[in-house]
Design a protein around this motif. Structure first.
Motif, PDB file in Angstrom:
ATOM      1  N   LEU A 117       0.828  -1.204   0.000  1.00 55.23           N
ATOM      2  CA  LEU A 117       0.000   0.000   0.000  1.00 55.23           C
ATOM      3  C   LEU A 117       0.865   1.258   0.000  1.00 55.23           C
ATOM      4  O   LEU A 117       0.614   2.206  -0.745  1.00 55.23           O
ATOM      5  CB  LEU A 117      -0.918   0.010   1.224  1.00 55.23           C
ATOM      6  CG  LEU A 117      -1.652   1.334   1.375  1.00 55.23           C
ATOM      7  CD1 LEU A 117      -2.797   1.405   0.406  1.00 55.23           C
ATOM      8  CD2 LEU A 117      -2.090   1.575   2.789  1.00 55.23           C
ATOM      9  N   VAL A 118       1.906   1.256   0.842  1.00 56.31           N
ATOM     10  CA  VAL A 118       2.767   2.432   0.936  1.00 56.31           C
ATOM     11  C   VAL A 118       3.422   2.703  -0.435  1.00 56.31           C
ATOM     12  O   VAL A 118       3.433   3.822  -0.930  1.00 56.31           O
ATOM     13  CB  VAL A 118       3.847   2.226   2.023  1.00 56.31           C
ATOM     14  CG1 VAL A 118       4.875   3.360   1.992  1.00 56.31           C
ATOM     15  CG2 VAL A 118       3.192   2.131   3.398  1.00 56.31           C
ATOM     16  N   ARG A 119       3.933   1.646  -1.045  1.00 57.96           N
ATOM     17  CA  ARG A 119       4.613   1.785  -2.333  1.00 57.96           C
ATOM     18  C   ARG A 119       3.651   2.258  -3.430  1.00 57.96           C
ATOM     19  O   ARG A 119       3.853   3.297  -4.050  1.00 57.96           O
ATOM     20  CB  ARG A 119       5.222   0.432  -2.713  1.00 57.96           C
ATOM     21  CG  ARG A 119       6.039   0.404  -3.978  1.00 57.96           C
ATOM     22  CD  ARG A 119       6.212  -1.033  -4.451  1.00 57.96           C
ATOM     23  NE  ARG A 119       4.899  -1.650  -4.680  1.00 57.96           N
ATOM     24  CZ  ARG A 119       4.609  -2.923  -4.431  1.00 57.96           C
ATOM     25  NH1 ARG A 119       5.519  -3.728  -3.933  1.00 57.96           N
ATOM     26  NH2 ARG A 119       3.393  -3.400  -4.672  1.00 57.96           N
ATOM     27  N   ASP A 120       2.544   1.514  -3.635  1.00 60.90           N
ATOM     28  CA  ASP A 120       1.630   1.825  -4.732  1.00 60.90           C
ATOM     29  C   ASP A 120       0.822   3.094  -4.471  1.00 60.90           C
ATOM     30  O   ASP A 120       0.480   3.823  -5.397  1.00 60.90           O
ATOM     31  CB  ASP A 120       0.673   0.659  -4.975  1.00 60.90           C
ATOM     32  CG  ASP A 120       1.397  -0.559  -5.523  1.00 60.90           C
ATOM     33  OD1 ASP A 120       2.604  -0.440  -5.806  1.00 60.90           O
ATOM     34  OD2 ASP A 120       0.759  -1.624  -5.664  1.00 60.90           O
ATOM     35  N   GLY A 121       0.526   3.342  -3.196  1.00 56.06           N
ATOM     36  CA  GLY A 121      -0.243   4.523  -2.846  1.00 56.06           C
ATOM     37  C   GLY A 121       0.515   5.790  -3.184  1.00 56.06           C
ATOM     38  O   GLY A 121      -0.043   6.736  -3.755  1.00 56.06           O
ATOM     39  N   GLN A 122       1.797   5.811  -2.866  1.00 59.88           N
ATOM     40  CA  GLN A 122       2.609   7.007  -3.151  1.00 59.88           C
ATOM     41  C   GLN A 122       2.741   7.213  -4.651  1.00 59.88           C
ATOM     42  O   GLN A 122       2.727   8.337  -5.142  1.00 59.88           O
ATOM     43  CB  GLN A 122       3.988   6.876  -2.510  1.00 59.88           C
ATOM     44  CG  GLN A 122       3.894   6.711  -1.013  1.00 59.88           C
ATOM     45  CD  GLN A 122       5.197   6.946  -0.295  1.00 59.88           C
ATOM     46  OE1 GLN A 122       5.337   7.925   0.428  1.00 59.88           O
ATOM     47  NE2 GLN A 122       6.137   6.048  -0.481  1.00 59.88           N
ATOM     48  N   GLN A 123       2.836   6.094  -5.359  1.00 52.43           N
ATOM     49  CA  GLN A 123       2.947   6.199  -6.800  1.00 52.43           C
ATOM     50  C   GLN A 123       1.665   6.784  -7.383  1.00 52.43           C
ATOM     51  O   GLN A 123       1.696   7.651  -8.262  1.00 52.43           O
ATOM     52  CB  GLN A 123       3.207   4.824  -7.397  1.00 52.43           C
ATOM     53  CG  GLN A 123       3.702   4.907  -8.813  1.00 52.43           C
ATOM     54  CD  GLN A 123       3.928   3.522  -9.390  1.00 52.43           C
ATOM     55  OE1 GLN A 123       3.396   2.531  -8.898  1.00 52.43           O
ATOM     56  NE2 GLN A 123       4.716   3.455 -10.429  1.00 52.43           N
TER      57      GLN A 123
END
Ligand SMILES: Nc1ncnc2c1ncn2[C@@H]1O[C@H](COP(=O)(O)OP(=O)(O)OP(=O)(O)O)[C@@H](O)[C@H]1O
Ligand SMILES: [Zn+2]
Length: 595
Positions: free
Chosen positions: A329-335
C-alpha cells in the motif's frame, strides 16, 4: 571394535560387535586360531567397507561446510586487506571478485552481478544482484531486504565485481547454521530406527541363549564338542543383526545429505520419514502460494472524502507496519498520488489477523478487514461501503477499510498473484501421491477461493485467525496427518502442530530456519516435490534394506545350524551389511525434479 564393544558392555547392553568378539575369542580359546583370525579379518574388512560407504554420506555434508572461503578481502579505513573470515565484523565492507565465492552473508552496496546461489538454496538459475539504495537503512533491518540485494556466504559470484556489507559473523551465517543443523539432524533418531533399537534389545539376548544352547548339541547328535562349538559360533555370526542396525541410519543420512545439496534442510530422520507419508499438505496463502507482493488495485472513497486524504492517512499508518499488505500500500499509494508521504502516524497497535490501529494528526485511525470494525468500539460500517467491500471481495481483492475517528474514509482493494510455480507444484505433488491439498488463509474467503481455484488446491479455508489455523491443523493431524507449508514467521504455531512443518525462503530468515522441521532454503515452491519425492524414495530404500537384512538372517541362521561353514557365514553376513549401505547411497544420486 574392542573399545566399542567394551563401551557397550559398560552401559550394560549387548551389542552386535560384542557378539562378534565372543565368536572370535571363543574360536581362539579352543585353539582354532586360524578360524578366529579369519573371523576377525572378514569382520573388520566388512566394517571398513561399511565405514567407507557411510563416510560418503557424511562427506557430502562436510563438503557443504567447506563451501565458504576461509578468507575475505576487506576494505577498512581506505585500505584493503585479506583477513580470515573469522575476523570479519558486522558492518565490514567485503570486496567480491568476479567468479569468486562470497565469503560472508550481507547485502550489496556497490556493483551489479548475478550470483549462483545453488550451493545454499538449490536454485539452478543465478540471481541478479544490485546495490541497496541506502546502506544505512539496509543495515538496520537486513532480514527484510529483497533477494536482489542480499548475498550468502558460500554462493558463487558471476561476472561482475561486488562490494558487500557484512551482516553476520562467520560463525552465525546461513551456511554455518545449515551445517550445524544438518549435523544435529544426524544424531536424531527416526521412528524406524527406534524400532530396530528395540529389536536389538530383545533379540540379542535370545540369540545368546540359542548359541549357549547349541554348545550342548554334542549331547544330542553324535559329534565332538568342537563341532558343536563351531556351529554355535557360525549361528552367532549368522544371527548378528549388523545389516538390520545400519539399514535405516544409512538411508536417513544419505537422504539428508542429498536434500541439503538440493537446497532443502531436513532436520532429522523423523521429518524425512513423515514427509513421505502424510496424505495431506496444507499451505499458507500469502507469501507461500502467492508472491506475497500484492498490488494496490482499487481506491474507493466514502462520500465527500478525497482520494488524497484516504491515501495519505493509510500510508502514514501503514508505513509503520511490516505486513506485506502494508508495504504494498505504501509503495503503490505514493505512486498513485505522485508524491512521497513522509508524515508518520504514532503508537501503532496491530490487531492480529484483522488489521492495525494508530494515532495520526490527533485522530485514532483503524485500518483492516471488515471484522475489525465489529470488534473495536465505534460506528459500524455504513451500508454503501459494505456493498463496495463485498463487490471488491467477490472480485478476488483483499480489502482494507480505513476509518479516522468516527468517519469512514473508504476502502482499498489489493490483489496478490499466485506464484508462477504454484500450479505446477500442486500438480506434481498430486502425481507423487499426496491426496489432499489445502489452503489456510487469514484473507477473506472469496480471495482464498479464487487463488485455490486458479492453482488447483482442493479446499480453501479463509478468514482464519492464527489460532484457527492451529485448530485446523490439529483436526487434519488427527485424521491421518498433515504437513504445513508456510513462511515460518506468523505460521510457526500451525507448523509446530503439523506432522511436519515446512518453511519457505529460509535462507533469508533465521526465524523460519529455526521454526521448521524442513526448510526450503530458496523462496521457491518447486523444491517441495523434490523433498517429498526424496522422502518417499528414502522410505522405499529403508523398507528394502529392512526386508533384505531380515531375510538374510532368516536364511543364514537355519543354514548355519544345518552346517554352513563359518567362512561363508561371515562373508554373507558382512556382505549383506555392505549391500545395505550401498543401497542407501543410491539416494545421493536422487535427481532434482526440474519444474
Ligand atoms: N497492516 C495491516 N493493514 C491492514 N490490514 C491488515 C494488516 N494486517 C492484517 N490485515 C488484515 O488481516 C487479514 C489477515 O492477516 P494475516 O496476517 O493473519 O494473514 P495473511 O498473512 O495476510 O494471509 P495468509 O494467512 O493467507 O498468509 C489480512 O488479509 C488483512 O485483511
Ligand atoms: Zn557384522
Amino acid at each position: 571394535m574392542v573399545q566399542e564393544a567394551i563401551g557397550e558392555l559398560i552401559v550394560g547392553r549387548f551389542e552386535i560387535d560384542f557378539l562378534m568378539l565372543v565368536a572370535a575369542v571363543g574360536a581362539a580359546l579352543l585353539g582354532a586360531w586360524a578360524e578366529g583370525a579369519l573371523l576377525l579379518v572378514l569382520f573388520s574388512l566388512g566394517h571398513a567397507l561399511e565405514h567407507y560407504a557411510m563416510g560418503r554420506a557424511t562427506g557430502a555434508i562436510q563438503a557443504l561446510a567447506e563451501l565458504a572461503p576461509s578468507t575475505a578481502i576487506v576494505k577498512r579505513g581506505g585500505t584493503t586487506a585479506e583477513v580470515s573470515v573469522n575476523d570479519l565484523r558486522v558492518g565490514d565492507i567485503v570486496v567480491v571478485k568476479p567468479n569468486a565465492r562470497i565469503a560472508a552473508d550481507g547485502f550489496v552496496i556497490e556493483g551489479t552481478s548475478s550470483v549462483n546461489q545453488a550451493p545454499i538454496t538449490g536454485e539452478s538459475v543465478p540471481v541478479d544482484k544490485e546495490p541497496v539504495p541506502d546502506a544505512g537503512q539496509a543495515s538496520r533491518k537486513p532480514s527484510s531486504l529483497a533477494a536482489q540485494h542480499r548475498v550468502f556466504a558460500g554462493t558463487v559470484n558471476g561476472s561482475g565485481a561486488l562490494e558487500i556489507q557484512v551482516t553476520k559473523l562467520a560463525s552465525d551465517n546461513t551456511l554455518a547454521r545449515v551445517v550445524q543443523m544438518v549435523a544435529e539432524a544426524e544424531t536424531r533418531i527416526s521412528p524406524t530406527q527406534q524400532l530396530t533399537k528395540h529389536i536389538q534389545l530383545y533379540y540379542v539376548p535370545i540369540v545368546l541363549g540359542l548359541v549357549a544352547l547349541l554348545h550342548f548339541a554334542w549331547l544330542v547328535v553324535e559329534e565332538p564338542f568342537s563341532a558343536s562349538f563351531y556351529r554355535a559360533m557360525a549361528v552367532l555370526v549368522a544371527a548378528s543383526p549388523c545389516a538390520l542396525a545400519i539399514a535405516t541410519p544409512s538411508a536417513t543420512l544419505s537422504g539428508i545429505a542429498r536434500a541439503a545439496r538440493g537446497g532443502v534442510l531436513i532436520k532429522g530422520g523423523g521429518p524425512l520419514e513423515s514427509l513421505g507419508k502424510v496424505p495431506a499438505i496444507a499451505f499458507d496463502k500469502t507469501g507461500t502460494l502467492t508472491t506475497g507482493n500484492p498490488k494496490l488495485t482499487d481506491v474507493l472513497t466514502a462520500d465527500s472524502i478525497a482520494e488524497e486524504e484516504l491515501l495519505r492517512v493509510a500510508i502514514a499508518v501503514e508505513s509503520l507496519s511490516d505486513h506485506p499488505l502494508a508495504s504494498a500500500l505504501v509503495r503503490d499509494g505514493q505512486q498513485r498520488l505522485g508524491q512521497v508521504i513522509s508524515a508518520e502516524a504514532e503508537n501503532l497497535r496491530s490487531v492480529t489477523g484483522r488489521g492495525v490501529q494508530a494515532d495520526f494528526e490527533g485522530q485514532s485511525i483503524a485500518i483492516g478487514k471488515r471484522t475489525l470494525f465489529s470488534e473495536i468500539p465505534g460506528p459500524p460500517i455504513p451500508p454503501e461501503l459494505a456493498a463496495a467491500i463485498t463487490r471488491l471481495e467477490t472480485g478476488g481483492r483483499t480489502t482494507m477499510v480505513v476509518r479516522a475517528g468516527q468517519r469512514y474514509l473508504g476502502v482499498l482493494g489489493l490483489m496478490d498473484t499466485p506464484r508462477q510455480s504454484a500450479k505446477q507444484t500442486i500438480a506434481c505433488l498430486r502425481k507423487l501421491g499426496v491426496q489432499q491439498m489445502l489452503m489456510l488463509s487469514g484473507d477473506n474467503q472469496s480471495v482464498a477461493d479464487a487463488v485455490a481455484q486458479e492453482i488447483g488446491i482442493d479446499e480453501a479455508f479463509g478468514d482464519l485467525m492464527p489460532e484457527d489455523k492451529v485448530d485446523a491443523i490439529r483436526k487434519l493431524q488427527s485424521s491421518g496427518g498433515v504437513a504445513m507449508v508456510g513462511d515460518g514467521v506468523n505460521d510457526a504455531p500451525a507448523m509446530a502442530n503439523a506432522a511436519v512443518g515446512i518453511a519457505m525462503g529460509a535462507a533469508g530468515s533465521d526465524v523460519a530456519l529455526e521454526a521448521a522441521d524442513i526448510a526450503l532454503m530458496s523462496d521457491d515452491l518447486s523444491h517441495l516435490p523434490f523433498a517429498v519425492g526424496l522422502s518417499r524414495q528414502t522410505s522405499r530404500i529403508v523398507r528394502q534394506n529392512l526386508w533384505f537384512s531380515m531375510g538374510m538372517v532368516v536364511f543364514l541362521v537355519p543354514a548355519a545350524i544345518l552346517g554352513l561353514d563359518m567362512g561363508p557365514a561371515v562373508a554373507l553376513h558382512e556382505g549383506s551389511t555392505v549391500a545395505v549401505v550401498i543401497n542407501a547411497l543410491r539416494l545421493l544420486a536422487y535427481p532434482s525434479v526440474d519444474p
